[in-house]
Design a protein around this motif. Sequence first.
Motif, short mmCIF file in Angstrom:
data_model
loop_
_atom_site.label_atom_id
_atom_site.label_comp_id
_atom_site.label_asym_id
_atom_site.label_seq_id
_atom_site.Cartn_x
_atom_site.Cartn_y
_atom_site.Cartn_z
N ARG A 169 0.48 -1.18 0.02
CA ARG A 169 0.04 0.03 -0.03
C ARG A 169 0.85 1.47 -0.15
N ILE A 170 1.95 1.37 1.00
CA ILE A 170 2.68 2.53 1.06
C ILE A 170 3.58 2.74 -0.18
N LEU A 171 4.14 1.72 -0.60
CA LEU A 171 5.16 1.81 -1.94
C LEU A 171 4.38 2.00 -2.97
N ALA A 172 3.11 1.59 -3.26
CA ALA A 172 2.28 1.83 -4.46
C ALA A 172 1.74 3.28 -4.45
N ARG A 173 1.51 3.88 -3.40
CA ARG A 173 1.11 5.26 -3.00
C ARG A 173 2.07 6.28 -3.35
N PHE A 174 3.15 5.74 -3.04
CA PHE A 174 4.51 6.32 -2.61
C PHE A 174 4.95 6.88 -4.43
N LYS A 216 4.70 -0.07 10.89
CA LYS A 216 4.37 1.07 11.72
C LYS A 216 3.78 2.06 11.15
N HIS A 217 4.46 2.57 9.83
CA HIS A 217 3.84 3.70 9.03
C HIS A 217 2.38 3.19 8.70
N GLY A 218 2.24 1.98 8.19
CA GLY A 218 0.88 1.60 7.60
C GLY A 218 -0.14 1.56 8.57
N ALA A 220 0.06 3.82 11.63
CA ALA A 220 0.04 4.92 12.26
C ALA A 220 -0.51 6.09 11.46
N VAL A 221 -0.03 5.92 9.99
CA VAL A 221 -0.22 7.25 9.31
C VAL A 221 -0.72 7.00 7.58
N CYS A 222 -0.10 5.76 7.25
CA CYS A 222 -0.69 5.45 5.67
C CYS A 222 -1.40 4.45 5.85
N THR A 223 -2.74 4.73 6.67
CA THR A 223 -3.54 3.65 6.63
C THR A 223 -4.60 3.30 5.57
N ASN A 226 -8.28 6.47 4.55
CA ASN A 226 -8.02 7.77 4.81
C ASN A 226 -6.81 8.20 5.45
N PRO A 227 -5.72 7.65 4.53
CA PRO A 227 -4.11 7.90 4.98
C PRO A 227 -4.21 9.52 5.47
N ARG A 228 -3.34 9.81 6.49
CA ARG A 228 -3.09 10.94 7.23
C ARG A 228 -2.00 11.68 6.50
N CYS A 229 -2.15 12.10 5.34
CA CYS A 229 -1.23 12.64 4.41
C CYS A 229 -0.48 14.19 5.19
N PRO A 230 -1.26 14.68 5.68
CA PRO A 230 -0.67 16.36 6.29
C PRO A 230 0.36 15.93 7.39
N GLU A 231 0.15 14.78 8.17
CA GLU A 231 1.13 14.72 9.14
C GLU A 231 2.43 13.41 8.76
N CYS A 232 2.46 13.34 7.58
CA CYS A 232 3.20 12.16 7.01
C CYS A 232 4.54 12.50 6.77
N CYS A 233 5.73 11.64 7.37
CA CYS A 233 6.94 12.41 7.17
C CYS A 233 7.48 12.08 5.78
N LEU A 234 6.78 11.37 4.92
CA LEU A 234 6.93 11.30 3.39
C LEU A 234 6.28 12.19 2.59
N LEU A 235 5.57 13.21 3.38
CA LEU A 235 4.86 13.99 2.43
C LEU A 235 5.27 14.85 1.40
N SER A 236 6.33 15.21 1.51
CA SER A 236 7.12 16.15 0.47
C SER A 236 7.52 15.23 -0.61
N ALA A 239 4.47 10.63 -4.14
CA ALA A 239 3.33 11.02 -5.47
C ALA A 239 2.02 10.85 -5.30
N TYR A 240 1.52 10.23 -4.21
CA TYR A 240 -0.02 10.00 -4.12
C TYR A 240 -0.55 11.24 -4.40
N ASP A 241 -1.92 11.04 -4.95
CA ASP A 241 -2.47 12.39 -5.24
C ASP A 241 -3.51 12.71 -4.11
N LYS A 242 -3.19 13.72 -3.21
CA LYS A 242 -3.73 14.11 -1.91
C LYS A 242 -5.04 14.51 -2.09
N GLN A 243 -5.54 14.84 -3.50
CA GLN A 243 -7.12 15.16 -3.73
C GLN A 243 -7.74 13.93 -3.29
S1 SF4 Z 1 1.98 11.26 2.05
FE1 SF4 Z 1 -0.12 9.89 2.37
S2 SF4 Z 1 -0.30 8.46 0.88
FE2 SF4 Z 1 1.88 9.40 0.71
S3 SF4 Z 1 3.22 7.77 2.22
FE3 SF4 Z 1 2.31 9.64 3.72
S4 SF4 Z 1 0.40 9.03 4.42
FE4 SF4 Z 1 0.84 7.52 2.63
#
Ligand code: SF4
Length: 245
Positions: A169-174, A216-218, A220-223, A226-236, A239-243
Motif C-alpha cells: 500500500r505505502i510503496l504503491a501510493r508513494f 508501523k507507518h501503515g 500509524a499514518v498511511c492507513t 483515509n491516510p493522514r498525509c498532512p502529518e506524514c514524514c514522506l509528504l514532500s 506522489a500519491y494524489d492528495k486530492q
Molecule cells: S503522503 Fe499520504 S499516501 Fe503518501 S506515504 Fe504519506 S500517508 Fe501515505
Amino acid sequence: MDYYSLYTLLLEAYGLQGWWPLTGRAGSGAYNEKGYHPGVYHLPESGNEQFEIALGAVLTQNCSWHNVRICLERLSAAGLVNGEIIAQMDETELADYIRSSGYYKQKSRKLRILSRFLVEGSWLQGCAGNKPSRAELLNLWGIGEESADSILLYAYGVPCPVVDASARRILARFVDEPSLSDETIRRGMEFAALKGEAEGTPPVSFLNEFHALLVKHGKAVCTKRNPRCPECCLLSCCAYDKQKV
Ligand code: SF4
C-alpha cells in the motif's frame, strides 16, 4: 526518491523497531516487556525461539499482532512453543489455544504441517544450524511468500525482503502506481539493502527494520482508508494524489 531514502525518513520518524518480538524473552536483558529489542539484531539462539517466530508468522496471517500475542502467551504458558510437541498434537486441541488469531482451524492444520516439516528436516537447531529453502517453505500448504520470507529473515537470518500489505500500500501510493508488483517491490528493497550495507548496516538488520517500519507507518499514518498525509514524514516526496484524501 529511492527506497533507501524512504527508509531513512521512516527510521528518523519512528526509530528502531526491534523485531521479531520473542515472548519468552520479554522483560529480560535488551528485550522490553513485549519482547521487542530495538537496536539488538539478536537472531534466535534456540530451536524453540526459531519455532516461536515460525508460529507467529502463521498466526499473524489476517490477524493483528495483539491477538497473536495472546495465542503465543497461552501456548508458552502451556509449554507448547516447541516444534516436536506441536507436530504431534491433536489439531482440535491446538486450535483451542489459537482461537484469538481467527481462522483457527485452518491455522492449526498449517501449524501442524509446518512443525512436522521443521522437525523432520532438523531445521530447529538454532540460527547456527541448517536453513530450509524458500522453495521448500512455499511448498507447504498454508505458507505463502510473506510467511516464508518472515520465517527466513527473522528465524534464520536470511536477507530476504518481506512484502506485506503495508509495504504494497505505502510503496504503491508513494510512486502513485496502484499495480506495483511484489517482484518490483522486492527488487527495490534488495537494492536499498545493498545501499544500506555500503553505509554500514548489514542486510539482515536493514530488511528487518524496513519491514517493521513499513508496518508501523501503515498502522500509524498511511492507513488503508483515509491516510493522514498532512502529518506524514514522506509528504514532500510522496506522489500519491492528495486530492483523494
Ligand atoms: S503522503 Fe499520504 S499516501 Fe503518501 S506515504 Fe504519506 S500517508 Fe501515505
